[in-house]
Scaffold this motif. Structure first.
Motif, mmCIF file in Angstrom:
data_model
loop_
_atom_site.group_PDB
_atom_site.id
_atom_site.type_symbol
_atom_site.label_atom_id
_atom_site.label_comp_id
_atom_site.label_asym_id
_atom_site.label_seq_id
_atom_site.Cartn_x
_atom_site.Cartn_y
_atom_site.Cartn_z
ATOM 1 N N LEU A 11 0.826 -1.204 0.000
ATOM 2 C CA LEU A 11 0.000 0.000 0.000
ATOM 3 C C LEU A 11 0.861 1.257 0.000
ATOM 4 C CD1 LEU A 11 -2.759 1.321 0.182
ATOM 5 C CD2 LEU A 11 -2.623 1.119 2.683
ATOM 6 N N GLY A 12 1.950 1.226 0.746
ATOM 7 C CA GLY A 12 2.825 2.384 0.792
ATOM 8 C C GLY A 12 3.418 2.694 -0.569
ATOM 9 N N SER A 13 3.799 1.647 -1.321
ATOM 10 C CA SER A 13 4.357 1.851 -2.647
ATOM 11 C C SER A 13 3.322 2.441 -3.601
ATOM 12 C CB SER A 13 4.866 0.521 -3.214
ATOM 13 O OG SER A 13 5.897 -0.009 -2.392
ATOM 14 N N VAL A 14 2.079 1.970 -3.478
ATOM 15 C CA VAL A 14 1.012 2.489 -4.343
ATOM 16 C C VAL A 14 0.758 3.964 -4.048
ATOM 17 C CG1 VAL A 14 -1.437 2.307 -4.914
ATOM 18 C CG2 VAL A 14 -0.066 0.239 -4.629
ATOM 19 N N VAL A 15 0.722 4.305 -2.743
ATOM 20 C CA VAL A 15 0.493 5.708 -2.360
ATOM 21 C C VAL A 15 1.633 6.587 -2.851
ATOM 22 C CG1 VAL A 15 0.312 7.280 -0.397
ATOM 23 C CG2 VAL A 15 -0.935 5.111 -0.380
ATOM 24 N N LEU A 16 2.873 6.112 -2.688
ATOM 25 C CA LEU A 16 4.028 6.899 -3.111
ATOM 26 C C LEU A 16 4.038 7.090 -4.631
ATOM 27 C CD1 LEU A 16 6.672 8.326 -2.434
ATOM 28 C CD2 LEU A 16 7.843 6.105 -2.588
ATOM 29 N N ALA A 17 3.764 5.998 -5.375
ATOM 30 C CA ALA A 17 3.734 6.100 -6.837
ATOM 31 C C ALA A 17 2.616 7.048 -7.277
ATOM 32 C CB ALA A 17 3.533 4.717 -7.454
ATOM 33 N N SER A 18 1.476 6.984 -6.609
ATOM 34 C CA SER A 18 0.360 7.862 -6.955
ATOM 35 C C SER A 18 0.726 9.321 -6.713
ATOM 36 C CB SER A 18 -0.884 7.504 -6.136
ATOM 37 O OG SER A 18 -1.268 6.161 -6.357
ATOM 38 N N PHE A 19 1.346 9.572 -5.559
ATOM 39 C CA PHE A 19 1.730 10.953 -5.234
ATOM 40 C C PHE A 19 2.724 11.491 -6.252
ATOM 41 C CE2 PHE A 19 4.893 13.727 -3.279
ATOM 42 C CZ PHE A 19 4.087 14.801 -2.898
ATOM 43 N N LEU A 20 3.738 10.705 -6.606
ATOM 44 C CA LEU A 20 4.756 11.167 -7.538
ATOM 45 C C LEU A 20 4.173 11.372 -8.944
ATOM 46 C CD1 LEU A 20 7.768 8.923 -6.405
ATOM 47 C CD2 LEU A 20 7.498 11.387 -6.064
ATOM 48 N N ALA A 21 3.263 10.465 -9.348
ATOM 49 C CA ALA A 21 2.666 10.592 -10.675
ATOM 50 C C ALA A 21 1.827 11.864 -10.774
ATOM 51 C CB ALA A 21 1.815 9.367 -10.991
ATOM 52 N N LEU A 22 0.992 12.113 -9.760
ATOM 53 C CA LEU A 22 0.156 13.309 -9.787
ATOM 54 C C LEU A 22 0.992 14.580 -9.639
ATOM 55 C CD1 LEU A 22 -2.904 12.097 -7.683
ATOM 56 C CD2 LEU A 22 -2.749 12.387 -10.164
ATOM 57 N N ALA A 23 2.093 14.484 -8.847
ATOM 58 C CA ALA A 23 2.976 15.643 -8.709
ATOM 59 C C ALA A 23 3.633 15.964 -10.038
ATOM 60 C CB ALA A 23 4.037 15.368 -7.650
#
Length: 543
Positions: free
Chosen positions: A180-192
């Motif tokens: 879950l942490g990896s998904v959240v981090l990837a999501s944050f970086l993609a949207l950023a």
């Protein structure tokens, strides 16, 4: 007779000029060439096809000569060749343009031979083009700012590339593709990443929009600086995705989020269908007030009436004893840059009332800024079916009116899927300035002339649909190029207001729209032209 015509040449040459190469200014015919020009145009000579030189006239940009031939009257205009690059009858130093009648080929050939044989004894005189300094500095500032913007973006891209390379050389961080942490981090970086790129595009668009509209250098610099910083931030974000999202599923998820951002953001950016229409044409929101400041010119207020046009309001039909005149056009007719009292409408209503004090006149202003010829013709149809005018004055601004795109298209396209609305989503409202820069005509082209032919034919078709069509008056705020003028003159049963010499105080410096003084002189010129027209006299006598 010969002396009289030579005297005319002397006067005409001292007051007329032909627009030449814009980099050099105005190509002016200097005094001292009266006899030479008379010989070029066939003064006192035997000409073929039973033609005879019968007189000449002058305007600010050309010399016009008339010939009586067995087949009828032929009228030519003699100009600098740079003004009419598509002209068929040219020499090294002149362009000869047929503007009226069916000129015999033998006459055209003879005149060209006479001009070529004598033109080495003629030299154009060059003077600065009115307003050229401001125009050149305007486009120079755009070019300079564009160069600075390109340099800033190139530097930002280079720094971002170095940053991305340095991060990728670092040791990869092992992460789980399903945590879950990896998904959240990837999501944050993609949207950023996609958010920073989008914001950088919009700031860059705002900077270029300010450049095109002569905005503040400070605002332009701030927008470009912000864009520079956002590009660096996006580089950090994409580098983070490359380092932390090692799993294929995580990368696919990141790409999917970016695409979803674009799709949802684009859909949300489409404007609501809140346009106000007069028939098929969109207008301003009714009963509103807008304002702008024009530097030293002070604030300008635009009051919009209940129909979406400039104040005052008007009824569907005029009183029986009123002569109703409707003005159709773009921002020149609307009156951009001047308060209501300085616009063309009140000046024309006053000029008509002064010439014919025993009659009542009502002038309506349905000019819409950004409209071009196709929209003017559509407006003519709406006006004649809805407002029962006695006279329609079509104010034309060429070469701008030859454009196949105008702000009617922009307002509609901003509300539906397409290239215009998508670019608007990417760079913001400055897309209108960009579209105008690409699509608006700035000189007479063959494509523009073909468009003019089609629209004039459409106008003629509308006028043939009903026998009760109003008197049509064609007016230009500035002189038209010969090919344009020749086509406009062929509009049947229309009054053409002749060109006149304008002064510097008639146009807003650095803007080009008419001042109150310019509108007043145009109104007096229109009224004077109407006074000499039999069709106008017949209309008034019917009252």
């Amino acid at each position: 007779m010969r002396l009289a015509i030579l005297f005319w040449f002397s006067v005409a040459i001292s007051t007329s000029a032909a627009v030449g190469d814009e980099s050099r200014g105005l190509a002016v015919i200097p005094p001292g060439y009266e006899s030479l020009l008379g010989e070029m145009l066939g003064l006192g000579a035997e000409l073929p096809a039973s033609c005879r030189f019968s007189g000449a006239g002058a305007d600010r940009t050309f010399i016009r000569s008339r010939y009586d031939c067995a087949s009828g009257v032929a009228v030519y205009e003699l100009r600098h060749p740079s003004v009419v690059p598509a002209a068929k009858l040219t020499t090294d130093r002149f362009a000869l343009v047929v503007v009226e009648g069916d000129a015999p080929d033998e006459l055209s050939t003879a005149l060209l031979d006479r001009i070529r044989a004598r033109e080495t004894g003629f030299e154009w005189s060059w003077t600065p083009l009115p307003g050229a300094e401001e125009e050149n500095s305007y486009y120079s500032s755009i070019g300079g700012a564009a160069a600075i913007a390109s340099l800033c973006l190139a530097v930002a891209g280079f720094v971002a590339g170095l940053l991305l390379w340095s991060v990728r050389r670092g040791a990869p961080v092992r992460t789980s593709s399903s945590g879950l942490g990896s998904v959240v981090l990837a999501s944050f970086l993609a949207l950023a990443f996609i958010g920073c790129v989008h914001a950088a595009l919009r700031l860059t668009g705002a900077a270029f929009g300010s450049m095109l509209q002569g905005g503040s250098p400070t605002a332009i610099a701030l927008n470009l600086g912000g864009s520079f910083g956002l590009i660096l931030a996006s580089a950090v974000a994409v580098a983070g995705i490359g380092r932390f999202a090692r799993g294929g599923l995580l990368r696919a998820w990141a790409v999917g989020l970016m695409l979803a951002y674009v799709a949802c953001g684009y859909h949300a950016s489409l404007l609501a269908d809140d346009l106000h229409y007069f028939g098929s044409l969109s207008t301003y929101p009714p009963n509103t007030t807008m304002g702008e400041s024009l530097g030293d010119g002070g604030p300008v207020t635009y009051r919009i009436n209940g129909r979406g046009f400039r104040y005052p309001d008007f009824a569907d039909h005029a009183d029986d004893d009123v002569v109703r005149v409707v003005l159709i056009g773009d921002s020149f007719v609307f009156g951009i840059g001047v308060n209501y009292e300085g616009s063309l409408r009140p000046h024309l209503e006053r000029a008509l009332g002064q010439r014919w004090p025993g009659l009542r006149f009502e002038v309506l202003n349905v000019g819409i800024p950004g409209n071009n010829l196709a929209s003017h013709v559509s407006m003519y149809r709406e006006v004649t079916t809805r407002l029962s005018p006695d006279v329609v004055i079509l104010g034309l601004t060429f070469a701008n009116d030859l454009s196949r795109w105008d702000e009617q298209d922009a307002r509609r396209d901003a509300r539906r899927y397409g290239a215009y609305s998508f670019v608007r989503f990417l760079i913001g409202d400055s897309v209108e300035s960009l579209w105008a820069l690409v699509n608006l005509e700035r000189e007479t082209t063959q494509a523009g002339l073909d468009h003019l032919d089609r629209e004039l034919q459409r106008l003629g078709g509308i006028r043939k649909e009903s026998s009760g069509q109003p008197l049509l008056v064609l007016f230009g705020f500035q002189p038209w190029d010969p090919p344009v003028a020749a086509r406009v003159r062929r509009v049947p049963n229309a009054i053409l207001v002749p060109n006149r010499t304008t002064q510097a105080d008639e146009f807003i410096p650095g803007d080009g729209h008419p001042t109150s003084v310019g509108n007043e002189r145009s109104a007096q010129h229109i009224a004077k032209t109407l006074a000499a027209e039999p069709m106008w006299q017949s209309l008034l006598e019917a009252r």
